[in-house]
Design a protein around this motif. Sequence first.
Motif, PDB file in Angstrom:
ATOM      1  N   ASP A  28       0.836  -1.181   0.000  1.00  0.00           N
ATOM      2  CA  ASP A  28       0.000   0.000   0.000  1.00  0.00           C
ATOM      3  C   ASP A  28       0.883   1.246   0.000  1.00  0.00           C
ATOM      4  OD1 ASP A  28      -3.164   0.032   0.570  1.00  0.00           O
ATOM      5  OD2 ASP A  28      -2.231   1.932   1.143  1.00  0.00           O
ATOM      6  N   LEU A  29       0.467   2.241  -0.747  1.00  0.00           N
ATOM      7  CA  LEU A  29       1.217   3.500  -0.807  1.00  0.00           C
ATOM      8  C   LEU A  29       0.441   4.594  -0.103  1.00  0.00           C
ATOM      9  CD1 LEU A  29       2.209   3.575  -4.596  1.00  0.00           C
ATOM     10  CD2 LEU A  29       3.680   2.974  -2.675  1.00  0.00           C
ATOM     11  N   THR A  30       1.138   5.439   0.634  1.00  0.00           N
ATOM     12  CA  THR A  30       0.531   6.606   1.265  1.00  0.00           C
ATOM     13  C   THR A  30       1.309   7.836   0.817  1.00  0.00           C
ATOM     14  OG1 THR A  30      -0.260   5.347   3.153  1.00  0.00           O
ATOM     15  CG2 THR A  30       0.052   7.707   3.492  1.00  0.00           C
TER      16      THR A  30
ATOM     17  N   HIS B  10      -3.243  11.121   0.626  1.00  0.00           N
ATOM     18  CA  HIS B  10      -3.860  10.263   1.634  1.00  0.00           C
ATOM     19  C   HIS B  10      -3.742  10.839   3.039  1.00  0.00           C
ATOM     20  CE1 HIS B  10      -2.454   7.589  -1.599  1.00  0.00           C
ATOM     21  NE2 HIS B  10      -3.607   7.018  -1.431  1.00  0.00           N
TER      22      HIS B  10
ATOM     23  N   LEU C  62       1.123  10.076   9.902  1.00  0.00           N
ATOM     24  CA  LEU C  62       1.199   9.609   8.512  1.00  0.00           C
ATOM     25  C   LEU C  62       1.848   8.222   8.463  1.00  0.00           C
ATOM     26  CD1 LEU C  62       2.158  11.602   5.343  1.00  0.00           C
ATOM     27  CD2 LEU C  62       3.132   9.351   5.753  1.00  0.00           C
TER      28      LEU C  62
ATOM     29  N   ARG D  58      -0.586   5.610   9.774  1.00  0.00           N
ATOM     30  CA  ARG D  58      -1.652   5.326   8.811  1.00  0.00           C
ATOM     31  C   ARG D  58      -1.146   4.505   7.628  1.00  0.00           C
ATOM     32  NH1 ARG D  58      -6.072   9.025   8.050  1.00  0.00           N
ATOM     33  NH2 ARG D  58      -5.378   9.141   5.902  1.00  0.00           N
ATOM     34  N   ALA D  59       0.060   4.829   7.158  1.00  0.00           N
ATOM     35  CA  ALA D  59       0.620   4.078   6.029  1.00  0.00           C
ATOM     36  C   ALA D  59       0.760   2.611   6.393  1.00  0.00           C
ATOM     37  CB  ALA D  59       1.978   4.658   5.643  1.00  0.00           C
TER      38      ALA D  59
ATOM     39  N   VAL E   5       9.401  -1.377   4.530  1.00  0.00           N
ATOM     40  CA  VAL E   5       8.885  -0.016   4.382  1.00  0.00           C
ATOM     41  C   VAL E   5       9.805   0.781   3.464  1.00  0.00           C
ATOM     42  CG1 VAL E   5       8.402   2.133   5.603  1.00  0.00           C
ATOM     43  CG2 VAL E   5       7.883  -0.060   6.698  1.00  0.00           C
TER      44      VAL E   5
ATOM     45  N   VAL F 206       6.339   9.919  -0.085  1.00  0.00           N
ATOM     46  CA  VAL F 206       5.572   8.710  -0.402  1.00  0.00           C
ATOM     47  C   VAL F 206       6.082   7.591   0.501  1.00  0.00           C
ATOM     48  CG1 VAL F 206       4.980   6.998  -2.164  1.00  0.00           C
ATOM     49  CG2 VAL F 206       5.296   9.396  -2.823  1.00  0.00           C
ATOM     50  N   VAL F 207       5.183   6.952   1.219  1.00  0.00           N
ATOM     51  CA  VAL F 207       5.562   5.816   2.070  1.00  0.00           C
ATOM     52  C   VAL F 207       4.911   4.557   1.508  1.00  0.00           C
ATOM     53  CG1 VAL F 207       5.477   4.835   4.398  1.00  0.00           C
ATOM     54  CG2 VAL F 207       5.731   7.308   4.090  1.00  0.00           C
ATOM     55  N   SER F 208       5.727   3.579   1.192  1.00  0.00           N
ATOM     56  CA  SER F 208       5.190   2.305   0.718  1.00  0.00           C
ATOM     57  C   SER F 208       5.438   1.252   1.785  1.00  0.00           C
ATOM     58  CB  SER F 208       5.839   1.904  -0.603  1.00  0.00           C
ATOM     59  OG  SER F 208       6.994   1.137  -0.390  1.00  0.00           O
TER      60      SER F 208
ATOM     61  N   GLU G  84     -11.261   4.840   4.872  1.00  0.00           N
ATOM     62  CA  GLU G  84     -10.168   4.874   5.848  1.00  0.00           C
ATOM     63  C   GLU G  84     -10.595   4.603   7.275  1.00  0.00           C
ATOM     64  OE1 GLU G  84      -8.213   8.567   4.855  1.00  0.00           O
ATOM     65  OE2 GLU G  84      -7.001   7.539   3.358  1.00  0.00           O
TER      66      GLU G  84
END
Lengths: 331, 331
Positions: free
Chosen positions: A66-68, A73, A84, A87-88, A108, A148-150, A275
């Motif tokens: 999932d990407l945040t 987002h 953040l 949530r990611a 991550v 961007v957090v994946s 969400e």
Amino acid sequence: LSIPGPNSDHTLSEPPKTPRGEFAAIERIRRGLDRRQPRPAPGEVWIGDDAAVLSDPNGILLLATDLTVAGVHADLEIMGLDDLGWRAFVAALSDIAAMGGKPGHAVVGVAGPPSTDLDLLYEGIGEAAASHGCPVVGGDLTTADQLVVSVAVTGSVVDGPGPVLRSGAAPGDSLLVTGALGGSAAGLRLLREHRARRQPPSGAEGLFQAHRRPCARLEEGEAARRSGASAMIDVSDGLAADLVHMAKASVVGFELTGIPVAAGATEKDALGGGEDYELVVATSDPSAMVEEFTALGLRVPVVIGCCTDDPRERTLRGEKLEPSGFEHPWS
Amino acid sequence: LSIPGPNSDHTLSEPPKTPRGEFAAIERIRRGLDRRQPRPAPGEVWIGDDAAVLSDPNGILLLATDLTVAGVHADLEIMGLDDLGWRAFVAALSDIAAMGGKPGHAVVGVAGPPSTDLDLLYEGIGEAAASHGCPVVGGDLTTADQLVVSVAVTGSVVDGPGPVLRSGAAPGDSLLVTGALGGSAAGLRLLREHRARRQPPSGAEGLFQAHRRPCARLEEGEAARRSGASAMIDVSDGLAADLVHMAKASVVGFELTGIPVAAGATEKDALGGGEDYELVVATSDPSAMVEEFTALGLRVPVVIGCCTDDPRERTLRGEKLEPSGFEHPWS
């Protein structure tokens, strides 16, 4: 090949004007990959469900990512980088919950401006990892203009029934949710209102928490699987949108009798907000499910309606349910 | 929390002015997570190697992730989106190769402007997946200002010696590489020169290919593991930088006698260029390794030097090896 600049018309949690994008693009990508790839082994499920189901000699390995994206987002005007990160992490874990899996490990990836406070970001990531029992075992770090957090997570299903897919619901199955909905959307709205008035946010801590620190319903997902869930999905895009994903995959319709709405939220928040990361579950035996949840000390899931045999049927209290929820615009 | 705008001083494959960033940040993140997380099980390796090593009842599960950012890792002025997709996939797979693992499955996350040609991007991703035998089984798609592709891959080690870590090299071990280096950096330079002169690139197809379509050395990695490699790493940041990572983890020094340089590249390209994705291997028995590679019809690995017992020793033909290679700037 030109990549245009910022897409300023795309804002958090608001459905795009042209809803033709994301899901059609995913379907096209799946078909393109299918032409080049071998078929999944029997029992495996690749693209199209919450997580991939991979066969493993000792059970089932689940894999999801999932990407945040900051500003898409997560609005950093109303939450911290730690929120953040949390949530990611939860967004990816929730995909494991929605299969009824046990969390395994996470890797991550963070792309962001060099000045990003990585310590704060990883504080939230680490808190979410510890709180959900899913350690971070690796990752990648790179510079980019936008944060961007994946998060990619593994999961497992080792005992009892197999992973719960989106596609197993049958006409007559009851539909349940694991908790009240709309808290995240209402929290976002209130946080923005306070921000616009330059007031410190107060008076709705539960809703702020619902928006900033949602939980992945891992125990609930496992309990639903063990008690015979026929289909399951997590509420990430919004109940209405996610129910439609499940109904389409199962080729059923649905009649909703009512939705549990979080205190301080509206039914519109509950239907379109997304969400919340509660789970929507279909089952032919809702009593068994309620019993299992009760035995485990989990909140009792709430019946919201049932599945019908007409795939075009999508109603709430007898009225047609209007499409809502979030979809990314893709050309 | 403010996130500043584009970091225009950061360009492809050039080392940053202040090399204090990425690796120090990773170490800080690792320590922060360690405080909250349980210890890895015996035989497991979490953060710090090319891929995480996770124990599995039937062997070893490997897990790695890698981010590719348009304009940072891939210049879309000189390559197509399909090339970017290919490279993103290979960068993650190369981490499995560097452990001596067999590829498993991949999940791919794409964040980018809505106008991104997803079909072209996924053409390259699909080609890399098919070519390396690692199917894409899921992913995520979201809008963002800048194109970021995240690839997470699993791998396995089921027979023979366990995964090859960075930390196993001993003084006296020979150092080998699986192929000539510098091709990717030279290809990048030539493609940019042609671009600046507004000429179509020609005359160095091998180097262009090395830059646009590098390969993950999966068979080589497995062969190295089976023939007794003591340590291994892939050349992603540049030979000099990656050798230092391995030497630090193994607490050894190294003396290099010479480097195989790709035709058309310079030794500077070979030392500092990165993204060749060849493997650097330490072994106490280089003949066994050469024999194994030859038996499998793989290119014969080339001895470039040996490990020494002084961790401060880092030389090439008797001269001190200057630090080079790529590190992302982080504050």
